[in-house]
Design an enzyme around this catalytic site. Sequence first.
Site, PDB file in Angstrom:
ATOM      1  N   HIS A 165      -2.366   1.299  -3.600  1.00  0.00           N
ATOM      2  CA  HIS A 165      -3.503   0.638  -2.967  1.00  0.00           C
ATOM      3  C   HIS A 165      -4.718   1.553  -2.780  1.00  0.00           C
ATOM      4  O   HIS A 165      -5.561   1.287  -1.922  1.00  0.00           O
ATOM      5  CB  HIS A 165      -3.112   0.029  -1.615  1.00  0.00           C
ATOM      6  CG  HIS A 165      -2.136  -1.098  -1.725  1.00  0.00           C
ATOM      7  ND1 HIS A 165      -0.782  -0.891  -1.849  1.00  0.00           N
ATOM      8  CD2 HIS A 165      -2.316  -2.433  -1.714  1.00  0.00           C
ATOM      9  CE1 HIS A 165      -0.165  -2.057  -1.923  1.00  0.00           C
ATOM     10  NE2 HIS A 165      -1.069  -3.016  -1.853  1.00  0.00           N
ATOM     11  N   GLY A 343      -0.341  -9.559  -0.141  1.00  0.00           N
ATOM     12  CA  GLY A 343      -1.186 -10.138   0.897  1.00  0.00           C
ATOM     13  C   GLY A 343      -0.699  -9.694   2.266  1.00  0.00           C
ATOM     14  O   GLY A 343      -0.478  -8.504   2.491  1.00  0.00           O
ATOM     15  N   SER A 390       3.316  -5.141  -3.345  1.00  0.00           N
ATOM     16  CA  SER A 390       2.652  -5.127  -2.054  1.00  0.00           C
ATOM     17  C   SER A 390       3.452  -5.978  -1.068  1.00  0.00           C
ATOM     18  O   SER A 390       4.613  -5.701  -0.808  1.00  0.00           O
ATOM     19  CB  SER A 390       1.208  -5.609  -2.210  1.00  0.00           C
ATOM     20  OG  SER A 390       0.462  -5.342  -1.057  1.00  0.00           O
ATOM     21  N   ASP A 391       2.847  -7.031  -0.514  1.00  0.00           N
ATOM     22  CA  ASP A 391       3.599  -7.883   0.395  1.00  0.00           C
ATOM     23  C   ASP A 391       4.689  -8.651  -0.337  1.00  0.00           C
ATOM     24  O   ASP A 391       5.617  -9.174   0.283  1.00  0.00           O
ATOM     25  CB  ASP A 391       2.657  -8.852   1.117  1.00  0.00           C
ATOM     26  CG  ASP A 391       3.138  -9.195   2.517  1.00  0.00           C
ATOM     27  OD1 ASP A 391       3.852  -8.373   3.120  1.00  0.00           O
ATOM     28  OD2 ASP A 391       2.807 -10.285   3.018  1.00  0.00           O
TER      29      ASP A 391
END
Length: 509
Positions: A165, A343, A390-391
């Site tokens: 990220h 997210g 990620s999420d």
Amino acid sequence: MLCSVNNIVGAHGRGGHKERVGRLEIFDFATLRTDTVADKVDVFEVADDGATLVYRDGKRLRAIPADKKPGVKADAGDADGPPTRRSGWIDLERLRVSIESRREWPQMLREVWRLQRNQFWSEDMSGVDWDGAWQRYSPLVERVATRADLSDLVWEMQGELGTSHAYETGGDHRKPPAVALGHLGCDTRFDETDGSYEITRIVRGDAWDTAADSPLNAIGVEARVGDRIVAIGGQRLSRRTPPAALMVNQSGARLLLTLRRGRGAEAALREVTVTALADEVPARYREWVEGNRRQVHERSQGRVGYFHLPDMMAAGFAEFHRYFGSECERDALIVDVRYNRGGHVSQLLLEKIARRRIGYALSRWTQPTSYPEEAVAGPVVALANEHAGSDGDIFSHGFKLMKIGPLVGTRTWGGVVGIFPRHMLVDGTQTTQPEFAFWFSDVGWGVENHGTDPDIEVDNAPQDHVAGIDRQLETALATALGRIESDKTPPPDFGVRPKLARPPMPRRR
């Protein structure tokens, strides 16, 4: 006084509600009254002097006194009038700025480095010598020749952190010519016999949403697989002129298609008008999801439910609530998080998927309803792959850690240090600083740079894709069916309903 914006528009504007712009209101603590300052506001800010308020309405800026109470305007046309001192509208057309980009770049690179130093989640920069990274990369800025070169330098410097990220997007890049390509939402094949293009597949999306369905399905068009596209806008197609060549700059435009149905003497030409799609992805995505769902239902004889989560943001949240209420009523459920873009709502979705039925509400005229409502009726299986990140990583790992069910597929992406994008560089570039690292009770920090391993590993090979085979979905379905049989949870037996009649009185002797 206090200013605030009401009527915030949702991310999708769904649910049958019309999207409305924000309304700027002012609250007077002395009178406890709220009044409207402006009916249409996107964002506002109070100047440092505390006396001026600037707000944006679309592409227009307006500056007004911050303490001015709404009332009878001196000029009723001020709110919509031309830029003047009286109206407060700022004439942005008069602004002219000369920029020497090369003089900006050293400061921008230093700002990127400083933001990472101040915002990175671990004060010791995960052991990386960040001062040394600056000494190594900063001399290269003198050799940067284009804005794209600067982006490369930023990515390389941030890459020294070895953390997910750490992005760089936007900025004052040279813009290529905009080519708004229109789409028909279909697959075609060139026909050598007459130079037309045979329609081999028409995408079936959401019939109620023209932006998410092929325009060839529209009422009055009614194209079929096997029809051939002969011309677009009166221009004949050929091998050198495929449909896409005549769809350049036609995004959202109404086009005249010449179609031929049949062959030989029976072939009939007809002309239809369609509205070209700006993007085929929504239609093709819906077709893929519905195809998977239909396959799961048919092969399980309706016993297993299915839905897909494209991300853990507004779109994924909407997809979840589109399907979950009905799919969770089946004997088992498959949750597909392959290609999930991440997210921040994974914990909300895991909480609902982990619900277990502990009771039912019964009524005379409706079917029994589980308590809690929308709780899964049986075993749950999750699907993930290397494109879930990620999420999506966090959801997959949380699914395993909470022992909701088995995870099928391949190891996830492995990036779980989250971001809070809010810092802009001088030319509009946005860089992100990994600020929120995730630790789990089983692997500690181990999901970052590794991902989550599936319980049942199965990959889709390229030849499977060509053959239209989804081995991951097939394995998830077989796993779900096997769990139904092994669990053998019987349907609830509500027994005899309570009898509340008055007991008979004993007879006197």
